[in-house]
Design a protein around this motif. Structure first.
Motif, short mmCIF file in Angstrom:
data_model
loop_
_atom_site.label_atom_id
_atom_site.label_comp_id
_atom_site.label_asym_id
_atom_site.label_seq_id
_atom_site.Cartn_x
_atom_site.Cartn_y
_atom_site.Cartn_z
N HIS A 169 75.24 50.32 119.32
CA HIS A 169 76.12 49.19 119.60
C HIS A 169 76.83 49.37 120.94
N LEU A 170 77.26 50.58 121.24
CA LEU A 170 77.93 50.82 122.52
C LEU A 170 76.98 50.59 123.69
N LEU A 171 75.76 51.07 123.56
CA LEU A 171 74.79 50.90 124.63
C LEU A 171 74.45 49.42 124.84
N MET A 172 74.31 48.68 123.78
CA MET A 172 74.05 47.24 123.90
C MET A 172 75.22 46.53 124.58
N GLN A 173 76.44 46.91 124.23
CA GLN A 173 77.59 46.26 124.85
C GLN A 173 77.70 46.62 126.33
N LEU A 174 77.40 47.87 126.68
CA LEU A 174 77.45 48.27 128.09
C LEU A 174 76.43 47.49 128.92
N ILE A 175 75.19 47.38 128.40
CA ILE A 175 74.15 46.65 129.14
C ILE A 175 74.48 45.16 129.20
N ALA A 176 75.00 44.59 128.10
CA ALA A 176 75.36 43.17 128.11
C ALA A 176 76.50 42.90 129.10
N THR A 177 77.47 43.81 129.17
CA THR A 177 78.56 43.65 130.14
C THR A 177 78.04 43.72 131.57
N ALA A 178 77.12 44.66 131.81
CA ALA A 178 76.54 44.76 133.15
C ALA A 178 75.77 43.50 133.53
N ALA A 179 75.00 42.96 132.59
CA ALA A 179 74.25 41.72 132.87
C ALA A 179 75.19 40.56 133.14
N PHE A 180 76.29 40.49 132.42
CA PHE A 180 77.25 39.39 132.61
C PHE A 180 77.94 39.49 133.97
N VAL A 181 78.24 40.71 134.41
CA VAL A 181 78.91 40.90 135.70
C VAL A 181 77.95 40.64 136.85
N LEU A 182 76.68 41.05 136.69
CA LEU A 182 75.71 40.94 137.78
C LEU A 182 75.09 39.56 137.91
N ILE A 183 75.33 38.66 136.96
CA ILE A 183 74.65 37.36 136.99
C ILE A 183 75.04 36.54 138.22
N THR A 184 76.25 36.73 138.73
CA THR A 184 76.68 35.98 139.92
C THR A 184 76.49 36.77 141.21
N ILE A 185 76.37 38.08 141.11
CA ILE A 185 76.24 38.92 142.30
C ILE A 185 74.78 39.14 142.65
N MET A 186 74.02 39.64 141.69
CA MET A 186 72.59 39.93 141.87
C MET A 186 71.82 39.36 140.68
N PRO A 187 71.43 38.10 140.77
CA PRO A 187 70.76 37.47 139.62
C PRO A 187 69.47 38.17 139.21
N SER A 188 68.71 38.67 140.18
CA SER A 188 67.44 39.33 139.82
C SER A 188 67.69 40.59 139.00
N VAL A 189 68.69 41.36 139.41
CA VAL A 189 69.04 42.57 138.65
C VAL A 189 69.58 42.20 137.28
N ALA A 190 70.34 41.09 137.20
CA ALA A 190 70.87 40.65 135.91
C ALA A 190 69.74 40.24 134.96
N ILE A 191 68.70 39.60 135.49
CA ILE A 191 67.56 39.22 134.65
C ILE A 191 66.84 40.46 134.13
#
Length: 227
Positions: A169-191
């Motif tokens: 659960h912690l790992l999923m939340q960390l990755i989900a948080t990273a994807a949410f933060v990167l969606i506006t900065i680096m969309p390709s990395v967020a995908i």
């Protein structure tokens, strides 16, 4: 916003009712009971096939005296699988991430298997502490090691289930948080991060089922030593 990643493991409340109470009674509501008809629907047939195969595989190594535990082990297996999988859904709570619940399940069942062995076959049960032919100098060391290994079993059962689900659960939340933060900065990395999160979610579904099976399997092995 979650200020602490471990806040997800605190039991939330809905309309004053703790969600852990809803999660505990949810398994009984999800599984259908067979009817008196000659033919059941596909869901009940698949459900009964899974329960029968699991019970057969679990009870096969045990002798006849241990088969009376089949209903308890099967019910525990279905209960753990259901609440583990429900915890992967959004806005839900996983009771098995709480060490108190896992220890409340592991400790009484482990103690019951030990007491059954002490009552039915005390000589064999006590013989596990000291193998035959042990040198005299190693007797106190082996007895100490075997005693510690015996009493560490319920702790290992509870901690194993808690640690695996908590880490996932912690790992999923960390990755989900990273994807949410990167969606506006680096969309390709967020995908790319979202794809990793999807694969991790599939892995967590497998872990939720495997850990429930391992929990019940280890209890059956402890029972096998004492019946």
């Amino acid at each position: 916003m979650i200020l602490n990643f471990f806040d997800q493991f605190i039991s939330p409340s809905l309309l004053g009712l703790p969600l852990i109470a809803l999660a505990m009674i949810m398994p009984a509501m999800l599984f259908q009971t067979p009817s008196n008809r000659w033919l059941n629907n596909r869901l009940i047939t698949l459900q009964m096939w899974f329960i029968n195969r699991f019970t057969y595989q679990l009870m096969q190594p045990l002798n006849v005296s241990g088969h009376k535990w089949a209903i308890m082990f099967t019910a525990l297996m279905l209960f753990l699988i259901t609440i583990n999988l429900l915890g992967l859904l959004p806005y839900t709570f996983t009771p098995t991430t709480q060490l108190s619940l896992n220890m409340a399940l592991a400790l009484p069942l482990w103690l019951t298997t030990v007491l059954i062995g002490m009552f039915n076959q005390p000589t064999i049960s006590l013989g596990h502490f000291l193998p035959e032919g042990t040198p005299s100098l190693l007797i106190p060391i082996l007895i100490t090691i075997e005693t510690i290994s015996l009493f560490i079993r319920p702790l290992a059962l509870g901690v194993r289930l808690t640690a695996n689900l908590t880490a996932g659960h912690l790992l999923m939340q960390l990755i989900a948080t990273a994807a949410f933060v990167l969606i506006t900065i680096m969309p390709s990395v967020a995908i790319l991060t979202s794809i990793i999160l999807f694969l991790l979610t599939i892995l967590e579904v497998a872990v939720a089922m495997i850990q429930a099976y391992v929990f019940v399997l280890l209890l059956s092995l402890y029972l096998q030593e004492n019946v």
